[in-house]
Enzyme design. Sequence first.
Site, PDB file in Angstrom:
ATOM      1  N   THR A 297       0.842  -1.348  -0.035  1.00 34.96           N
ATOM      2  CA  THR A 297      -0.030   0.069   0.058  1.00 34.96           C
ATOM      3  C   THR A 297       0.909   1.144   0.115  1.00 34.96           C
ATOM      4  O   THR A 297       0.443   2.156  -0.782  1.00 34.96           O
ATOM      5  CB  THR A 297      -0.935   0.023   1.191  1.00 34.96           C
ATOM      6  OG1 THR A 297      -1.714  -1.258   1.097  1.00 34.96           O
ATOM      7  CG2 THR A 297      -1.646   1.317   1.118  1.00 34.96           C
ATOM      8  N   CYS A 298       1.776   1.410   0.894  1.00 34.21           N
ATOM      9  CA  CYS A 298       2.751   2.366   0.846  1.00 34.21           C
ATOM     10  C   CYS A 298       3.476   2.797  -0.550  1.00 34.21           C
ATOM     11  O   CYS A 298       3.420   3.740  -0.934  1.00 34.21           O
ATOM     12  CB  CYS A 298       3.979   2.092   1.810  1.00 34.21           C
ATOM     13  SG  CYS A 298       3.566   1.464   3.453  1.00 34.21           S
ATOM     14  N   SER A 299       3.773   1.742  -1.216  1.00 36.30           N
ATOM     15  CA  SER A 299       4.317   1.829  -2.596  1.00 36.30           C
ATOM     16  C   SER A 299       3.276   2.144  -3.712  1.00 36.30           C
ATOM     17  O   SER A 299       3.644   3.002  -4.481  1.00 36.30           O
ATOM     18  CB  SER A 299       5.359   0.769  -3.119  1.00 36.30           C
ATOM     19  OG  SER A 299       6.466   0.571  -2.221  1.00 36.30           O
TER      20      SER A 299
END
Length: 159
Positions: A48-50
């Site tokens: 999700t972060c990337s």
Amino acid sequence: MTINVGDKLPDTTLTKVTADGPEPVGTADFFKGRRVALFAVPGAFTPTCSARHLPGYIEKKDELAAKGIDEVVCTSVNDPFVLGAWSKSANADGITMLADGNGTFAEALGLAMDGSKFGMGKRSQRYSMVVNDGVVESLNVEGPGEFKVSSAEHMIGNL
């Protein structure tokens, strides 16, 4: 105790990723005299972060500036070399990466989490905040596994 709107940020040291290598920065000095959009991710290169969190801030950094944000900052409980590699791979020019290698900042904010069951150890919760002259102006902490209120879009809508 978790930090709240109106609280001053705790004075800790983070490591700024620069072209010349890691640079220690004290939070009191770094956030002094300006309005900063800060978002935290559980880990660089995580799904999700990337795929969503960092790209949203890259895409919206100019809109944030137009709303009075002086700098957009990402922090994570990773070392500065990992954050530097993530920034480079994501073409995150214009986003300042501040490594919280030991999780000291996340803990001082009361926003640390235990990711041990995922093999990640101590990490930061996913959140965003606007910091104005070292004081929390707004704070958006995600529930476990969620990605809604810490997004760049949500922040822009609330500025």
